[in-house]
Design an enzyme around this catalytic site. Structure first.
Site, PDB file in Angstrom:
ATOM      1  N   PRO A  80     118.528   7.800  63.473  1.00 52.17           N
ATOM      2  CA  PRO A  80     119.735   7.000  63.499  1.00 52.17           C
ATOM      3  C   PRO A  80     120.211   6.621  62.100  1.00 52.17           C
ATOM      4  O   PRO A  80     119.453   6.108  61.302  1.00 52.17           O
ATOM      5  CB  PRO A  80     119.305   5.753  64.256  1.00 52.17           C
ATOM      6  CG  PRO A  80     117.831   5.833  64.427  1.00 52.17           C
ATOM      7  CD  PRO A  80     117.339   6.971  63.621  1.00 52.17           C
ATOM      8  N   GLU A  81     121.454   6.882  61.843  1.00 54.13           N
ATOM      9  CA  GLU A  81     122.090   6.345  60.660  1.00 54.13           C
ATOM     10  C   GLU A  81     123.011   5.240  61.164  1.00 54.13           C
ATOM     11  O   GLU A  81     122.974   4.908  62.344  1.00 54.13           O
ATOM     12  CB  GLU A  81     122.836   7.454  59.912  1.00 54.13           C
ATOM     13  CG  GLU A  81     121.872   8.581  59.531  1.00 54.13           C
ATOM     14  CD  GLU A  81     122.484   9.652  58.639  1.00 54.13           C
ATOM     15  OE1 GLU A  81     123.356   9.327  57.827  1.00 54.13           O
ATOM     16  OE2 GLU A  81     122.086  10.817  58.774  1.00 54.13           O
TER      17      GLU A  81
END
Length: 279
Positions: free
Chosen positions: A2-3
């Site tokens: 996840p960014e």
DNA sequence: CTGAGCTCCTGGGAGC
DNA sequence: TGCTCCCAGGAGCTCA
């Protein structure tokens, strides 16, 4: 995994279940994540959820007796489901709500973080949050701000600088490559040689890239999904990430990959020329 | 202060 | 089919 966009998508996905509800209890099935999960979690009962927020890739659930600080690490995700649905492999923590729902934290690689911050302590002064840089989607993140921050990392390749959380938060390996491609900036360009006019180009691109990805439900590569289990569709918007050998969508030249700071980096040699050193 | 490298962990895919 | 090796979206920490 996840960014920033994936974390934001996750946050939005769990918010409707959490807001105006109570956390009946927190069940820990496997405490050994990046940091051991505090046993104190097991003693918490009937906490009223006050707010939900995000700082960088950290999620903060504030309750009347303290806050939960979470990070999804590389493979973590949160899933909202009903309490009778069976536990899956790597479901390490369950947040049991008073509305028949449960939020499950699943993290195959166990790089995630689950911290309890008792009421009275300022979450934002926590050691994980205190040194974080600009929040890219706020008005404070301006070209001048980025320019000044980059000046503190003169020799660092700009790609690595973008991924440094003390400069700007939330940009990980995928979006760093994508943003630099959109700006026609070579990823190895030393941060100190990035000009203010390049920053004027980069800042809107950073905001737009992240926002577009959020609207598309994030980027699903391998196993990311939102809190509803749905895949993200931003992967269809990727121009260079993971596409070495394929044609650059702008000029047709083959996309190359190099390793910068131990991470794969994708770019187009032709569109993203390395500037000649001054002198 | 800065940067490089190591570390935590599992699983998927490539190669033999 | 099965084994081994390498790699993966993060980021804090240590050491030079």
């Amino acid at each position: 995994m996840p960014e920033l966009p994936e974390v934001e998508v996750t946050l939005r996905g769990i918010s409707s279940s959490l807001i105006n509800s109570k956390i009946r209890e927190v069940r820990v099935h496997y405490p050994k994540l990046r940091e051991n999960i505090s046993p104190e979690f097991q003693t918490l009962r009937n906490m009223k959820v006050l707010s939900l927020s995000r700082r960088g890739k950290y999620i903060i659930i504030r309750t009347d007796v303290g806050s939960i600080l979470m990070h999804l690490g590389m493979s973590g995700h949160l899933l909202v489901c009903s309490q009778d649905s069976p536990l899956k492999k790597h479901d390490h923590v369950e947040i049991i709500l008073d509305n028949d729902k449960v939020i499950r934290f699943n993290d195959q690689r166990r790089f995630g973080l689950f911290l309890w911050i008792p009421e009275g302590q300022d979450v934002y002064k926590n050691r994980y949050l205190i040194n974080l840089g600009y929040e890219p989607l706020t008005d404070e993140f301006t070209p001048a701000a980025l320019f000044n921050a980059l000046q503190r990392h003169l020799k660092k390749p700009v790609k690595q600088a973008l991924m440094t959380n003390e400069i700007v938060v939330g940009i990980g390996n995928i979006y760093a490559s994508e943003i630099l491609f959109s700006c026609r900036i070579h990823p190895l360009t030393p941060a100190g040689t990035i000009t203010i006019s390049e920053c004027e180009k980069m800042v809107p691109v950073i905001k737009e890239t992240l926002l577009t990805s959020i609207e598309n439900g994030g980027t699903t590569i391998r196993d990311f999904s939102g809190a509803d289990g749905k895949m993200g569709y931003f992967v269809q918007n990727l121009n260079v990430y993971g596409k070495s050998g394929e044609k650059c969508p702008v000029c047709g030249h083959a996309i190359e990959s190099i390793v910068i700071g131990g991470r794969n980096t994708y770019f187009c040699q032709k569109c993203q020329k390395l500037k000649k050193p001054v002198n």
